[in-house]
Design an enzyme around this catalytic site. Structure first.
Site, PDB file in Angstrom:
ATOM      1  N   LYS A  60       0.741  -1.400   0.137  1.00 29.02           N
ATOM      2  CA  LYS A  60       0.084  -0.051   0.013  1.00 29.02           C
ATOM      3  C   LYS A  60       0.830   1.338  -0.011  1.00 29.02           C
ATOM      4  O   LYS A  60       0.577   2.377   0.459  1.00 29.02           O
ATOM      5  CB  LYS A  60      -0.919   0.036   1.221  1.00 29.02           C
ATOM      6  CG  LYS A  60      -1.752  -0.987   1.342  1.00 29.02           C
ATOM      7  CD  LYS A  60      -2.310  -1.949  -0.088  1.00 29.02           C
ATOM      8  CE  LYS A  60      -3.461  -1.228  -0.582  1.00 29.02           C
ATOM      9  NZ  LYS A  60      -3.668  -1.887  -2.047  1.00 29.02           N
ATOM     10  N   GLY A  62       2.094   2.561  -3.097  1.00 29.49           N
ATOM     11  CA  GLY A  62       2.212   2.928  -4.452  1.00 29.49           C
ATOM     12  C   GLY A  62       2.862   2.009  -5.334  1.00 29.49           C
ATOM     13  O   GLY A  62       3.454   2.262  -6.246  1.00 29.49           O
ATOM     14  N   THR A  63       2.779   0.828  -4.922  1.00 27.36           N
ATOM     15  CA  THR A  63       3.243  -0.283  -5.930  1.00 27.36           C
ATOM     16  C   THR A  63       2.788  -0.241  -7.264  1.00 27.36           C
ATOM     17  O   THR A  63       3.369  -0.646  -8.168  1.00 27.36           O
ATOM     18  CB  THR A  63       2.863  -1.683  -5.292  1.00 27.36           C
ATOM     19  OG1 THR A  63       3.313  -1.713  -3.872  1.00 27.36           O
ATOM     20  CG2 THR A  63       3.448  -2.843  -6.086  1.00 27.36           C
ATOM     21  N   THR A  64       1.423  -0.206  -7.230  1.00 28.37           N
ATOM     22  CA  THR A  64       0.718  -0.192  -8.548  1.00 28.37           C
ATOM     23  C   THR A  64       1.311   1.041  -9.522  1.00 28.37           C
ATOM     24  O   THR A  64       1.342   0.724 -10.780  1.00 28.37           O
ATOM     25  CB  THR A  64      -0.809  -0.021  -8.344  1.00 28.37           C
ATOM     26  OG1 THR A  64      -1.142  -1.083  -7.267  1.00 28.37           O
ATOM     27  CG2 THR A  64      -1.558  -0.207  -9.641  1.00 28.37           C
ATOM     28  N   HIS A 138       7.539  -7.745  -2.583  1.00 28.50           N
ATOM     29  CA  HIS A 138       7.104  -7.250  -1.321  1.00 28.50           C
ATOM     30  C   HIS A 138       8.185  -7.660  -0.198  1.00 28.50           C
ATOM     31  O   HIS A 138       8.186  -7.158   1.020  1.00 28.50           O
ATOM     32  CB  HIS A 138       5.626  -7.622  -0.740  1.00 28.50           C
ATOM     33  CG  HIS A 138       4.670  -6.748  -1.348  1.00 28.50           C
ATOM     34  ND1 HIS A 138       4.705  -5.419  -1.342  1.00 28.50           N
ATOM     35  CD2 HIS A 138       3.453  -7.322  -2.030  1.00 28.50           C
ATOM     36  CE1 HIS A 138       3.569  -4.947  -2.080  1.00 28.50           C
ATOM     37  NE2 HIS A 138       2.690  -6.021  -2.501  1.00 28.50           N
ATOM     38  N   ARG A 160       6.479   5.113   1.754  1.00 26.31           N
ATOM     39  CA  ARG A 160       5.227   5.994   1.825  1.00 26.31           C
ATOM     40  C   ARG A 160       5.139   6.359   3.521  1.00 26.31           C
ATOM     41  O   ARG A 160       5.683   5.641   4.305  1.00 26.31           O
ATOM     42  CB  ARG A 160       3.726   5.360   1.458  1.00 26.31           C
ATOM     43  CG  ARG A 160       2.645   6.318   1.470  1.00 26.31           C
ATOM     44  CD  ARG A 160       1.475   5.628   0.752  1.00 26.31           C
ATOM     45  NE  ARG A 160       0.328   6.642   0.546  1.00 26.31           N
ATOM     46  CZ  ARG A 160      -0.817   6.489   0.093  1.00 26.31           C
ATOM     47  NH1 ARG A 160      -1.191   5.151   0.030  1.00 26.31           N
ATOM     48  NH2 ARG A 160      -1.740   7.264  -0.052  1.00 26.31           N
ATOM     49  N   GLY A 291      -5.636   8.189  -3.322  1.00 28.65           N
ATOM     50  CA  GLY A 291      -4.144   8.642  -3.710  1.00 28.65           C
ATOM     51  C   GLY A 291      -3.865   9.927  -2.985  1.00 28.65           C
ATOM     52  O   GLY A 291      -3.176  10.762  -3.528  1.00 28.65           O
TER      53      GLY A 291
END
Ligand code: A3P
Length: 323
Positions: A60, A62-64, A138, A160, A291
Site C-alpha cells: 500500500k 504506491g506499488t501499482t 514485497h 510512503r 491517492g
C-alpha cells in the site's frame, strides 16, 4: 540469516494475529504462510540477470503506480545506448488502443514474484523470458535471493508515510471482508501496525533496510517516496528513467508517461473499474482509491498520530530518512 532456504515448520515459528489471521515470523519479518513458502521458493530458485529490474515495496505504498510507471518507461523509452539510433517520434504510442495498460491492470505486466511467479504449488517458468525482465516483490531486502543482491540488476523501492500506508491498508483489507464481518475496527488495526505486525512488516524495518541499501549502493537501489512522486512527478519520473538507463530527451514524453500512469486515468479505465485479478480474485478497483497525501487525518485521533510519529521518529533516528 538462514542461508539454507529452509525454515522451521510453521508451528515452531513465532505467530501473531493480523486482523484475526495468522502471520508467521521468519528472520524478523511477518508473513502469511503462503507468502513464506513462496519466499523460500523464490530464494532458492530465482536467478537474477544483470539487466533485471526489481521493484520493491511494502504493501500500500504506491506499488501499482510504480509498476505502471516502470512498465511504461521500459516499453517506450530506449536504453541510453540505443537512444540515438531511434527516431524519437516513433517511440511513444499516443493512441490509447496501443497502450497495454488499457487492457490489463499493471500487475499483469509486472508480476509480484512471491504472489504470481513463485506460488507455492507451481512456480512459473520464467527462464525463457525476454530481457530486460521487470518484476516486483514485497519481500524485505534481507530476504531477497542472493543473486538479486549480488548481480548488477537494479532495484527501485517505493516508501510512503506510515500513517497514510496504514489507512490505505485498512481500506484495502476491509474489501476482503464480508458485509456480515463489516470493517475491521481501526483502533485494532492501528495497534497491530504499531506492534510491527503486518504482511512483510514491520513496516519501518522494511523501509529502513532498503533505505540503508540505497545509501550504500545508490547505483543499484533507487529509493523513492510516494509523497515526492505526488509533489513533483516530472522530476521523479525523470530520475526514475535515468536510473533505469532510459533517460527522457523530450519533456512531452515525460508528461505523457505521467498522464498514462495517473491515478485518475487508470482508475477510470474499464479494466480497472470492473476487472478482477486472475490470481486471488481481487477486484482491480481495490488498488485505486484516493491517492491523497494526508488522508490519515480522516482516521487518526491526535493521540494515535502522536504515538505513531513517536515510533517512527525513534526507529528512523540517525538514519537520515524522514517519512
Ligand atoms: P490510497 O488507498 O491512499 O488511495 P499499492 O499499489 O502499493 O497497493 O498502493 C495503493 C495506494 O496507491 C492507494 O492509496 C491507491 O489509491 C494509490 N494508487 C494506485 N495507483 C496510483 C497511481 N497511479 N497514482 C497515484 N496513486 C496510486
Amino acid at each position: 540469516m538462514d542461508s539454507s532456504e529452509s525454515r522451521k515448520p510453521l508451528d515452531q515459528l513465532p505467530k501473531e494475529s493480523f486482523w484475526d489471521n495468522p502471520l508467521y515470523q521468519w528472520d524478523g519479518f511477518w508473513y502469511r504462510a503462503g507468502h513464506l513458502d513462496a519466499a523460500m521458493a523464490l530464494r532458492s530458485q530465482y536467478t537474477a540477470r544483470h539487466d533485471d529490474v526489481i521493484l520493491a515495496s511494502p504493501m500500500k505504498t504506491g506499488t501499482t503506480w510504480l509498476k505502471a510507471l516502470c512498465f511504461c518507461i521500459m516499453r517506450t523509452q530506449p536504453q541510453e545506448e540505443d537512444a540515438q539510433k531511434i527516431d524519437e517520434g516513433t517511440l511513444v504510442k499516443s493512441d490509447d488502443g496501443e497502450d497495454p495498460l488499457v487492457k490489463n491492470h499493471p500487475a499483469v505486466y509486472v508480476q509480484t514474484l512471491e504472489v504470481q511467479v513463485f506460488t507455492a504449488k507451481q512456480p512459473l517458468d520464467i527462464s525463457g523470458m525476454k530481457s530486460p525482465r521487470l518484476f516486483h516483490t514485497h519481500l524485505p531486502y534481507s530476504a531477497l535471493p542472493d543473486s538479486i543482491k549480488n548481480s548488477k540488476c537494479k532495484i527501485v523501492y517505493i516508501a510512503r508515510n506510515p500513517k497514510d500506508t496504514l489507512v490505505s491498508m485498512w481500506h484495502f483489507f476491509n474489501k476482503l471482508r464480508t458485509p456480515e464481518q463489516g470493517p475491521y475496527p481501526f483502533d485494532k488495526a492501528f495497534e497491530c501496525f504499531c506492534k510491527g505486525v503486518s504482511h512483510f512488516g514491520p513496516f519501518l524495518d522494511h523501509v529502513l533496510q532498503y533505505w540503508n541499501e540505497s545509501l550504500k549502493a545508490p547505483d543499484k537501489v533507487l529509493f523513492l517516496k510516494y509523497e515526492d512522486l505526488k509533489r513533483d512527478p516530472k522530476g521523479h519520473v525523470k530520475k526514475l528513467a535515468l536510473f533505469l538507463g532510459r533517460p527522457f530527451t523530450n519533456e512531452k514524453k515525460v508528461e505523457e508517461v505521467i498522464w498514462r500512469c495517473s491515478l485518475e486515468r487508470l482508475k477510470n479505465l474499464e479494466v480497472n473499474k470492473n476487472g478482477v485479478d486472475p490470481w486471488v480474485g481481487m477486484q482491480n478497483s481495490a488498488f485505486f482509491r484516493t491517492g491523497k497525501v494526508g488522508d490519515w487525518k480522516n482516521m487518526f485521533t491526535t493521540e494515535m498520530s502522536e504515538r505513531l510519529d513517536h515510533i517512527t521518529l525513534q526507529k528512523l533516528e540517525g538514519s537520515g530518512l524522514h517519512l
